[in-house]
Design an enzyme around this catalytic site. Structure first.
Site, PDB file in Angstrom:
ATOM      1  N   SER A  31       0.800  -1.223   0.000  1.00  0.00           N
ATOM      2  CA  SER A  31       0.000   0.000   0.000  1.00  0.00           C
ATOM      3  C   SER A  31       0.833   1.274   0.000  1.00  0.00           C
ATOM      4  O   SER A  31       0.370   2.315  -0.463  1.00  0.00           O
ATOM      5  CB  SER A  31      -0.941  -0.001   1.212  1.00  0.00           C
ATOM      6  N   GLY A  64      -2.017  -4.196   0.936  1.00  0.00           N
ATOM      7  CA  GLY A  64      -2.151  -5.399   1.744  1.00  0.00           C
ATOM      8  C   GLY A  64      -1.228  -6.525   1.340  1.00  0.00           C
ATOM      9  O   GLY A  64      -1.261  -7.602   1.952  1.00  0.00           O
ATOM     10  N   ASN A  93       3.565  -5.730   5.603  1.00  0.00           N
ATOM     11  CA  ASN A  93       2.400  -6.525   6.002  1.00  0.00           C
ATOM     12  C   ASN A  93       2.805  -7.856   6.632  1.00  0.00           C
ATOM     13  O   ASN A  93       2.064  -8.397   7.453  1.00  0.00           O
ATOM     14  CB  ASN A  93       1.477  -6.752   4.798  1.00  0.00           C
ATOM     15  N   ASP A 174      -4.680   7.043   9.821  1.00  0.00           N
ATOM     16  CA  ASP A 174      -4.371   5.731  10.382  1.00  0.00           C
ATOM     17  C   ASP A 174      -2.973   5.662  10.988  1.00  0.00           C
ATOM     18  O   ASP A 174      -2.615   4.699  11.667  1.00  0.00           O
ATOM     19  CB  ASP A 174      -4.537   4.626   9.327  1.00  0.00           C
ATOM     20  N   HIS A 177      -0.006   5.224   6.766  1.00  0.00           N
ATOM     21  CA  HIS A 177       0.204   5.566   5.360  1.00  0.00           C
ATOM     22  C   HIS A 177       0.490   7.051   5.152  1.00  0.00           C
ATOM     23  O   HIS A 177      -0.111   7.899   5.821  1.00  0.00           O
ATOM     24  CB  HIS A 177      -1.026   5.161   4.534  1.00  0.00           C
TER      25      HIS A 177
END
Length: 198
Positions: A31, A64, A93, A174, A177
């Protein structure tokens, strides 16, 4: 004289077109490279395209994505893109899911060796996990990238989120990112590493 001029024009056109399609670059990431939460045209990969117009840049990044997923998709990407350089930005991830450093290393090793078998230059981006995963795990995780760079004699690109993650104004809500404002900084950071690798 006209034929000679036309001949030179044709040669120049062929040369110019060849230069425009020189050294395709494949970005294999998650991502952080797939413009998560940001318009794709404002993502760092697209901004990098504007800085390297003579190169075709193929973004094979998926939000992801783990190293295992990237490994599964790699053969088809190598076949279709036929890159001369691959920038590997995977592992975040794996860390978030608590995969072992050994699993991480095994998958990245296969990605690197598959790329090198196709005579593709490899640029490996270091990945770091959040400190709340514990210093021992974080250290072992980071060491994987250093070891791979040494063992395969490839260039290790410092984690481009290191300076960005500490600045809330450059992060999405979040806290993981980068936001749209950070994308230009990432492109500028990565540009010289890509140029040197080419």
């Amino acid at each position: 004289m006209l034929k000679s001029a036309l001949g030179l024009f044709t040669l120049a056109t062929v040369f110019f077109c060849t230069q425009l399609s020189a050294a395709p670059i494949l970005i294999l990431g998650d991502s952080l490279s797939a413009s998560y939460g940001v318009d794709e045209d404002k993502g760092w990969v697209n901004l990098l395209r504007a800085k390297l117009p003579e190169h075709e840049i193929i973004n094979g990044s998926v939000s992801g994505e783990t190293t295992a997923g990237g490994l599964r998709r790699l053969p088809a990407l190598l076949e279709s893109a036929k890159p001369e350089l691959i920038l590997i930005e995977l592992g975040g991830n794996d860390g978030l899911r608590g995969f072992t450093p050994q699993q991480l290393k095994e998958n990245l090793t296969k990605i690197i060796t598959l790329s090198q078998a196709k005579d593709v230059e490899v640029l490996l981006s270091e990945i770091m996990v959040p400190p709340n995963y514990g210093p021992r795990y974080a250290s072992m995780f980071s060491q994987v990238y250093k070891d791979l760079a040494n063992e395969h004699e490839i260039t290790l690109l410092p984690f481009f989120m290191t300076q960005i993650a500490t600045k809330p104004e450059l992060m999405q809500r979040d806290g993981i990112h980068p936001n749209a404002e950070a994308q230009g900084d990432i492109a500028e950071f990565i540009l010289p590493w890509v140029k040197n690798a080419l």
